[in-house]
Design a protein around this motif. Structure first.
Motif, PDB file in Angstrom:
ATOM      1  N   LEU B  21       0.866  -1.173   0.000  1.00  0.00           N
ATOM      2  CA  LEU B  21       0.000   0.000   0.000  1.00  0.00           C
ATOM      3  C   LEU B  21       0.900   1.219   0.000  1.00  0.00           C
ATOM      4  O   LEU B  21       1.682   1.423   0.924  1.00  0.00           O
ATOM      5  CB  LEU B  21      -0.899  -0.036   1.236  1.00  0.00           C
ATOM      6  CG  LEU B  21      -2.176   0.773   1.185  1.00  0.00           C
ATOM      7  CD1 LEU B  21      -3.020   0.435  -0.029  1.00  0.00           C
ATOM      8  CD2 LEU B  21      -2.973   0.541   2.445  1.00  0.00           C
ATOM      9  N   PRO B  25      -0.694  10.974  -4.012  1.00  0.00           N
ATOM     10  CA  PRO B  25      -1.953  11.602  -4.460  1.00  0.00           C
ATOM     11  C   PRO B  25      -2.423  11.100  -5.821  1.00  0.00           C
ATOM     12  O   PRO B  25      -3.631  11.119  -6.096  1.00  0.00           O
ATOM     13  CB  PRO B  25      -1.609  13.099  -4.511  1.00  0.00           C
ATOM     14  CG  PRO B  25      -0.130  13.182  -4.524  1.00  0.00           C
ATOM     15  CD  PRO B  25       0.381  11.965  -3.802  1.00  0.00           C
ATOM     16  N   MET B  26      -1.537  10.675  -6.706  1.00  0.00           N
ATOM     17  CA  MET B  26      -1.891  10.178  -8.039  1.00  0.00           C
ATOM     18  C   MET B  26      -2.838  11.142  -8.764  1.00  0.00           C
ATOM     19  O   MET B  26      -3.938  10.775  -9.185  1.00  0.00           O
ATOM     20  CB  MET B  26      -2.531   8.770  -7.943  1.00  0.00           C
ATOM     21  CG  MET B  26      -1.646   7.719  -7.332  1.00  0.00           C
ATOM     22  SD  MET B  26      -0.131   7.372  -8.224  1.00  0.00           S
ATOM     23  CE  MET B  26      -0.703   6.409  -9.599  1.00  0.00           C
ATOM     24  N   TRP B  61       3.307   2.607 -14.649  1.00  0.00           N
ATOM     25  CA  TRP B  61       1.934   3.002 -14.373  1.00  0.00           C
ATOM     26  C   TRP B  61       1.581   4.312 -15.058  1.00  0.00           C
ATOM     27  O   TRP B  61       2.440   5.122 -15.363  1.00  0.00           O
ATOM     28  CB  TRP B  61       1.731   3.173 -12.853  1.00  0.00           C
ATOM     29  CG  TRP B  61       1.624   1.888 -12.130  1.00  0.00           C
ATOM     30  CD1 TRP B  61       1.672   0.635 -12.670  1.00  0.00           C
ATOM     31  CD2 TRP B  61       1.465   1.703 -10.719  1.00  0.00           C
ATOM     32  NE1 TRP B  61       1.546  -0.301 -11.673  1.00  0.00           N
ATOM     33  CE2 TRP B  61       1.414   0.328 -10.478  1.00  0.00           C
ATOM     34  CE3 TRP B  61       1.354   2.601  -9.648  1.00  0.00           C
ATOM     35  CZ2 TRP B  61       1.254  -0.202  -9.198  1.00  0.00           C
ATOM     36  CZ3 TRP B  61       1.207   2.071  -8.376  1.00  0.00           C
ATOM     37  CH2 TRP B  61       1.152   0.684  -8.149  1.00  0.00           C
ATOM     38  N   VAL B  65      -4.043   4.737 -12.212  1.00  0.00           N
ATOM     39  CA  VAL B  65      -3.974   3.963 -10.983  1.00  0.00           C
ATOM     40  C   VAL B  65      -4.521   4.832  -9.853  1.00  0.00           C
ATOM     41  O   VAL B  65      -4.278   6.036  -9.810  1.00  0.00           O
ATOM     42  CB  VAL B  65      -2.530   3.494 -10.712  1.00  0.00           C
ATOM     43  CG1 VAL B  65      -2.420   2.817  -9.363  1.00  0.00           C
ATOM     44  CG2 VAL B  65      -2.068   2.553 -11.815  1.00  0.00           C
ATOM     45  N   SER B  66      -5.297   4.212  -8.953  1.00  0.00           N
ATOM     46  CA  SER B  66      -6.024   4.977  -7.954  1.00  0.00           C
ATOM     47  C   SER B  66      -5.101   5.694  -6.973  1.00  0.00           C
ATOM     48  O   SER B  66      -3.919   5.380  -6.873  1.00  0.00           O
ATOM     49  CB  SER B  66      -6.959   4.063  -7.177  1.00  0.00           C
ATOM     50  OG  SER B  66      -6.198   3.293  -6.275  1.00  0.00           O
ATOM     51  N   ARG B  67      -5.685   6.620  -6.252  1.00  0.00           N
ATOM     52  CA  ARG B  67      -4.986   7.342  -5.194  1.00  0.00           C
ATOM     53  C   ARG B  67      -4.543   6.347  -4.106  1.00  0.00           C
ATOM     54  O   ARG B  67      -5.249   5.378  -3.843  1.00  0.00           O
ATOM     55  CB  ARG B  67      -5.963   8.355  -4.615  1.00  0.00           C
ATOM     56  CG  ARG B  67      -5.331   9.276  -3.670  1.00  0.00           C
ATOM     57  CD  ARG B  67      -6.323  10.289  -3.210  1.00  0.00           C
ATOM     58  NE  ARG B  67      -5.728  10.875  -2.019  1.00  0.00           N
ATOM     59  CZ  ARG B  67      -6.408  11.551  -1.123  1.00  0.00           C
ATOM     60  NH1 ARG B  67      -7.680  11.722  -1.253  1.00  0.00           N
ATOM     61  NH2 ARG B  67      -5.790  12.045  -0.090  1.00  0.00           N
ATOM     62  N   PHE B  70      -2.637   0.498  -4.409  1.00  0.00           N
ATOM     63  CA  PHE B  70      -2.466  -0.848  -3.853  1.00  0.00           C
ATOM     64  C   PHE B  70      -1.873  -1.718  -4.952  1.00  0.00           C
ATOM     65  O   PHE B  70      -2.277  -1.616  -6.106  1.00  0.00           O
ATOM     66  CB  PHE B  70      -3.824  -1.405  -3.431  1.00  0.00           C
ATOM     67  CG  PHE B  70      -3.791  -2.886  -3.140  1.00  0.00           C
ATOM     68  CD1 PHE B  70      -3.363  -3.339  -1.903  1.00  0.00           C
ATOM     69  CD2 PHE B  70      -4.153  -3.811  -4.103  1.00  0.00           C
ATOM     70  CE1 PHE B  70      -3.310  -4.697  -1.641  1.00  0.00           C
ATOM     71  CE2 PHE B  70      -4.105  -5.175  -3.839  1.00  0.00           C
ATOM     72  CZ  PHE B  70      -3.685  -5.615  -2.599  1.00  0.00           C
ATOM     73  N   LEU B  71      -0.924  -2.557  -4.580  1.00  0.00           N
ATOM     74  CA  LEU B  71      -0.353  -3.499  -5.541  1.00  0.00           C
ATOM     75  C   LEU B  71      -0.242  -4.857  -4.880  1.00  0.00           C
ATOM     76  O   LEU B  71       0.309  -4.986  -3.784  1.00  0.00           O
ATOM     77  CB  LEU B  71       1.035  -3.011  -6.001  1.00  0.00           C
ATOM     78  CG  LEU B  71       1.848  -3.975  -6.857  1.00  0.00           C
ATOM     79  CD1 LEU B  71       1.160  -4.266  -8.182  1.00  0.00           C
ATOM     80  CD2 LEU B  71       3.234  -3.399  -7.128  1.00  0.00           C
ATOM     81  N   GLY B  72      -0.801  -5.864  -5.535  1.00  0.00           N
ATOM     82  CA  GLY B  72      -0.692  -7.227  -5.029  1.00  0.00           C
ATOM     83  C   GLY B  72       0.034  -8.087  -6.044  1.00  0.00           C
ATOM     84  O   GLY B  72      -0.326  -8.093  -7.218  1.00  0.00           O
ATOM     85  N   ILE B  73       1.080  -8.785  -5.603  1.00  0.00           N
ATOM     86  CA  ILE B  73       1.819  -9.674  -6.497  1.00  0.00           C
ATOM     87  C   ILE B  73       2.187 -10.946  -5.731  1.00  0.00           C
ATOM     88  O   ILE B  73       2.040 -11.011  -4.501  1.00  0.00           O
ATOM     89  CB  ILE B  73       3.123  -9.022  -7.044  1.00  0.00           C
ATOM     90  CG1 ILE B  73       3.988  -8.492  -5.901  1.00  0.00           C
ATOM     91  CG2 ILE B  73       2.799  -7.934  -8.034  1.00  0.00           C
ATOM     92  CD1 ILE B  73       5.385  -8.160  -6.318  1.00  0.00           C
TER      93      ILE B  73
END
Lengths: 153, 106
Positions: B21, B25-26, B61, B65-67, B70-73
């Motif tokens: 996580l 701000p993206m 990216w 990609v959201s503010r 979150f990245l899951g690998i």
């Protein structure tokens, strides 16, 4: 006028040298170049071209996990799993976003061909996964996500 | 300086389920602030994940990609005690690296 031009060139040159120094920093993880052509494409077909794909093969070997209806377009969880042998990279394209290409994951290094992220979706759109295999072929699958409130504002 | 990431790596067999996580701000460059001025585009462009120092994932990216991304690998060939490090770089050249240790399956 000529003087101004000179000083501009000096500043520009200095900035370039700084950027080069940053890239060559020893010990830093070497990141792949950001795919400017793909990420700045405004149309879905241009984004696909930006990935280097001339044609896409539809497949059922890519699983896209995303909600059917997303109430908040600013946070849409999307997970992609590829069962294609020798998957090199996974890209996610939101067909109707202002910039359709959302992300590319180079998974050849030692992770499973799986990635989970949260995306912004501007409107109801197909979320498309594009997988590049080691033989240079591109495979794709899509899932429609209905968006109640757009996430680009 | 950017705020730290939260990284959780749990072992499942010989695969580490890594969840990251980030705090960012993206900004898409399309949003306007209270004064009606466009908020400049500001987002993470590159994410590099290393496993015991070896790069295992290199992600690029866009602003979609959201503010607070979150990245899951899932990292292959991992064992308890391995180091997972994550580095992101944004479009202004800001960088942040955080590290976590792979925990045994609970």
């Amino acid at each position: 006028m000529n003087n101004r031009r000179r000083s501009f060139l000096a500043i520009a040159g200095g900035a370039g040298a700084l950027a080069a120094a940053g890239l060559l920093k020893p010990g830093a993880a070497q990141a792949a170049t950001w795919n400017k052509q793909g990420f700045e494409a405004k149309a879905y077909t241009d984004a696909v071209k930006g990935l280097g794909a001339s044609s896409l093969i539809e497949t059922k070997d890519i699983a896209i996990t995303a909600p059917d209806i997303a109430e908040n377009g600013a946070v849409v969880p999307v997970a992609i799993t590829s069962k294609i042998p020798n998957t090199q990279s996974i890209s996610i394209i939101a067909e109707k976003n202002p910039f359709p290409l959302a992300a590319t994951f180079d998974v050849a290094g030692g992770v499973e061909p799986y990635a989970s992220v949260r995306l912004k979706l501007g409107q109801t759109s197909n979320v498309r996964a594009v997988v590049k295999a080691a033989d240079g072929k591109f495979y794709t699958a899509a899932k429609e996500v209905k968006v109640t409130v757009g996430g680009c504002g | 300086m950017a705020e730290p990431m939260r990284i959780r790596a749990t072992l499942q067999g010989d695969v580490a389920d890594v969840r990251i996580l980030m705090r960012h701000p993206m900004e898409t460059g399309q949003r306007k602030d209270a004064k009606g001025e466009i908020v400049p585009v500001h987002f993470i462009q590159n994410v590099v994940v290393t496993h015991n120092g070896k790069t295992v994932l290199d992600a690029q990216w866009s602003q979609a990609v959201s503010r607070d991304p979150f990245l899951g690998i899932r990292v292959k060939g991992a064992k308890a005690g391995d180091k997972i490090a994550v580095t992101w770089t944004d479009n202004r050249g800001d960088k942040r690296t955080d590290e976590a240790t792979v925990a045994a399956a609970s």
